[in-house]
Enzyme design. Structure first.
Site, PDB file in Angstrom:
ATOM      1  N   PHE A 143      15.178  59.173  54.478  1.00  0.00           N
ATOM      2  CA  PHE A 143      14.147  58.251  54.000  1.00  0.00           C
ATOM      3  C   PHE A 143      14.374  58.019  52.515  1.00  0.00           C
ATOM      4  O   PHE A 143      14.379  58.961  51.731  1.00  0.00           O
ATOM      5  CB  PHE A 143      12.731  58.796  54.240  1.00  0.00           C
ATOM      6  N   LYS A 201       7.866  61.371  42.776  1.00  0.00           N
ATOM      7  CA  LYS A 201       6.726  62.162  43.254  1.00  0.00           C
ATOM      8  C   LYS A 201       6.127  63.152  42.248  1.00  0.00           C
ATOM      9  O   LYS A 201       5.130  62.851  41.605  1.00  0.00           O
ATOM     10  CB  LYS A 201       7.107  62.870  44.540  1.00  0.00           C
ATOM     11  N   ASP A 214      19.076  62.125  46.522  1.00  0.00           N
ATOM     12  CA  ASP A 214      17.688  61.675  46.449  1.00  0.00           C
ATOM     13  C   ASP A 214      16.806  62.914  46.411  1.00  0.00           C
ATOM     14  O   ASP A 214      16.561  63.562  47.428  1.00  0.00           O
ATOM     15  CB  ASP A 214      17.375  60.807  47.678  1.00  0.00           C
TER      16      ASP A 214
HETATM   17  N1  F0G Z   1      12.957  59.182  48.758  1.00  0.00           N
HETATM   18  C1  F0G Z   1      12.425  60.237  49.409  1.00  0.00           C
HETATM   19  C2  F0G Z   1      13.268  61.447  49.668  1.00  0.00           C
HETATM   20  C3  F0G Z   1      11.088  60.184  49.851  1.00  0.00           C
HETATM   21  O1  F0G Z   1      10.578  61.238  50.496  1.00  0.00           O
HETATM   22  C4  F0G Z   1      10.329  59.033  49.596  1.00  0.00           C
HETATM   23  C5  F0G Z   1       8.969  58.926  50.118  1.00  0.00           C
HETATM   24  C6  F0G Z   1      10.924  57.975  48.892  1.00  0.00           C
HETATM   25  C7  F0G Z   1      12.243  58.105  48.489  1.00  0.00           C
HETATM   26  C8  F0G Z   1      10.174  56.741  48.561  1.00  0.00           C
HETATM   27  O2  F0G Z   1       9.334  56.981  47.487  1.00  0.00           O
HETATM   28  O3  F0G Z   1       7.180  55.961  48.284  1.00  0.00           O
HETATM   29  O4  F0G Z   1       7.568  56.501  45.853  1.00  0.00           O
HETATM   30  O5  F0G Z   1       8.776  54.622  46.942  1.00  0.00           O
HETATM   31  N2  F0G Z   1       8.514  59.712  50.985  1.00  0.00           N
HETATM   32  C9  F0G Z   1       7.202  59.667  51.648  1.00  0.00           C
HETATM   33  C10 F0G Z   1       7.141  60.789  52.675  1.00  0.00           C
HETATM   34  C11 F0G Z   1       6.922  58.359  52.254  1.00  0.00           C
HETATM   35  O6  F0G Z   1       6.322  60.723  53.613  1.00  0.00           O
HETATM   36  O7  F0G Z   1       7.877  61.743  52.553  1.00  0.00           O
HETATM   37  P1  F0G Z   1       8.145  55.951  47.123  1.00  0.00           P
END
Ligand code: F0G
Length: 402
Positions: free
Chosen positions: A140, A254, A225
Site C-alpha cells: 500500500f 504518519k 516506504d
Molecule cells: N504508505 C504506507 C506504507 C501506508 O501505510 C499508507 C497509508 C500510505 C503510504 C499512504 O499515506 O494516507 O498519508 O497518503 N496507510 C493507511 C493504512 C491507509 O491503513 O495503513 P497517506
C-alpha cells in the site's frame, strides 16, 4: 454508539461517502485514551492509522503547535523558514546521514516525490526509457493516481483505469521474482519493510539484504516506504534497521507530526541532486506549523527512546495476544502487530465488537486485527486491551467502556 449523533447525520448528508465509518464520533483524547461524543472511554490501539505515536494531545507537542500558531503558521517555499531545514537535519541524522529531505503533507505525497525522483534520477543518468518501478503485491503506497498504480492491489486499480503506466508487481519477500522483474527499464524497487495495510507482514531481513544487493548490481534505486513503520514503531527508528540495509530513498509521514499532517521523502545526496529547482514543489510542505510539531515530536521521541519502548511494549503485547483463546497467531514487529483469528471468525465483526467494548483496533484483513498503539502505551493499558479482546472473542463483547 447509540442513535447517530448530529455529526454523523451531517456526514451522511454532506460528506463524500468514501469511508465505511463505524458509528462513533470521537471528540477528545489523552495518551492512549479516546472519548466519544457520548462520554464513553476507549483504549486507542490503532492511533489513527499508526499516526499518534506519542498518544493523543501530547502536552509538549500541543504547546509547540499553539506557540507556533501565535508566531508564524505559514510562509511560501519561495522563501526560507527557520524550522524546515532544522527538521531536515534531524531526519537525516535518524536515517543515518548523507541525504536530503523534501517535505510534503502525506504518505502518498512522500511516495509521489520518491517516484518522480526515481524517474528524474534515471534521466539525469541519460536513461530516458528507464522509468519502471517494481513494487510488491499486497503493498500500500497511497491513493493518488500514481501511488495507487504503485500499490500492488489490482482490485483497488480497477475502478480508476487507466492508471499511469510503468508499474510492475512481484510477490512480497520473494527475491527470485524480483530478480526476474528488474530489467534495464526499471528505475526503482519500492517496498514496505513491513506491509502494513496489506496485513502486517514483515520482510525477512535476508530478503531486504538480497534486494539491496540486486539493486546495487543492476543500478536500481531501493526506495523504502516507511510511512507506517517510520519513527520507532517497529522497535527501531526505521524498519530497514532490522535488516541492516541502507536504502537510497525513504518515505515517511504518519508518526512524524503525531497527527499534524506532514510527509517527507529522504534521499541519498547524489540521488536528491537529480531534482533541480522547479522539478517538484508543494504549497504546504515543510511549513512552519508542521515542521515545529515534528521537531517537538522528535524531541520527545529521542528523549523517551521510543524505539526501545516500542520493542519492549511490543514484546508484551505480542506475548499476551498469543495467549488469547481465538487468536491463532501474532505477526509484525515492535508495536505494529496483527492478530490472526481462528478460521471462520470475521475480523470486521470482532473489531466492531471491540469498539463497542471500548477498544479501538481495525480489521486489517478479513481474518486479522491490526494493533498499533501509542509507543508510550503503558503495561496496564496493554493488559486492559488484551482483556477486552479476550472478552469479545469469548462472546462477552456487548456493552461499552465507561
Ligand atoms: N504508505 C504506507 C506504507 C501506508 O501505510 C499508507 C497509508 C500510505 C503510504 C499512504 O499515506 O494516507 O498519508 O497518503 N496507510 C493507511 C493504512 C491507509 O491503513 O495503513 P497517506
Amino acid at each position: 454508539m447509540n442513535a447517530p449523533d448530529t455529526a454523523q447525520a451531517l456526514d451522511a448528508r454532506h460528506v463524500m461517502q468514501t469511508y465505511a465509518r463505524l458509528p462513533v464520533t470521537f471528540v477528545r483524547g489523552e495518551g492512549t485514551v479516546l472519548h466519544d461524543a457520548e462520554g464513553r472511554r476507549y483504549l486507542d490501539f490503532l492511533s489513527g492509522l499508526a499516526v499518534t505515536s506519542l498518544g493523543h494531545a501530547h502536552p509538549e507537542v500541543a504547546d509547540a503547535i499553539a506557540d507556533q500558531a501565535r508566531t508564524l503558521l505559514h510562509v511560501s517555499n519561495l522563501y526560507h523558514n527557520d524550522l524546515q531545514p532544522r527538521l531536515a537535519a534531524r531526519i537525516d541524522a535518524l536515517v543515518g546521514g548523507g541525504g536530503r529531505v523534501f517535505f510534503c503533507n502525506s504518505g502518498a505525497e512522500a511516495n509521489e516525490c520518491a517516484l518522480k525522483l526515481a524517474r528524474r534520477h534515471a534521466r539525469a543518468h541519460g536513461a530516458t526509457d528507464r522509468y519502471h518501478v517494481v513494487s510488491a503485491y499486497g503493498s500500500f503506497h497511497g491513493r493518488t493516481m500514481t501511488t495507487l498504480a504503485a500499490t500492488g492491489q489490482p482490485a483497488k486499480h480497477e475502478p480508476f483505469q487507466p492508471l499511469p503506466e510503468g508499474f510492475r508487481y512481484v510477490p512480497f519477500a520473494d527475491l527470485r521474482s524480483l530478480e526476474a522483474a528488474v530489467d534495464e527499464r526499471v528505475a526503482a524497487v519500492l517496498l514496505e519493510p513491513v506491509q502494513g495495510e496489506g496485513g502486517v507482514h514483515a520482510a525477512p531481513p535476508e530478503y531486504l539484504q538480497g534486494v539491496r544487493r540486486l539493486c546495487d548490481e543492476r543500478e536500481v534505486l531501493l526506495v523504502l516506504d516507511e510511512v507506517q513503520t517510520g519513527f520507532g514503531r517497529t522497535g527501531e527508528w526505521f524498519g530497514f534497521a532490522h535488516a541492516g540495509v541502507r536504502p537510497d530513498v525513504v518515505t515517511m509521514a504518519k508518526a512524524l507530526g503525531n497527527g499534524v499532517p506532514i510527509g517527507a521523502c529522504w534521499a541519498r545526496a547524489e540521488v536528491a541532486a537529480a531534482f533541480a529547482p522547479g522539478d517538484h514543489a508543494t504549497t504546504f510542505g515543510g511549513q512552519p506549523l508542521a515542521a515545529r510539531a515534528a521537531l517537538a515530536v522528535l524531541d520527545v521521541m529521542e528523549r523517551e527512546r521510543v524505539p526501545e519502548r516500542a520493542a519492549r511494549a511490543g514484546a508484551r503485547l505480542r506475548e499476551r495476544l498469543a495467549r488469547v483463546p481465538g487468536v491463532t497467531g501474532v505477526r509484525g514487529l515492535g508495536l505494529l502487530l496483527a492478530a490472526e483469528l481462528a478460521p471462520g471468525t470475521d475480523a470486521r465483526d470482532v473489531a466492531g465488537r471491540c469498539l463497542a467494548a471500548g477498544l479501538v483496533v481495525n480489521a486489517v484483513t478479513p481474518s486479522a486485527l491490526r494493533f498499533a498503539p501509542s509507543l508510550l502505551v503503558r503495561d496496564d493499558e496493554i493488559d486492559e486491551a488484551v482483556a477486552i479482546l479476550t472478552g469479545v472473542l469469548a462472546g462477552a463483547g456487548a456493552g461499552a467502556g465507561s
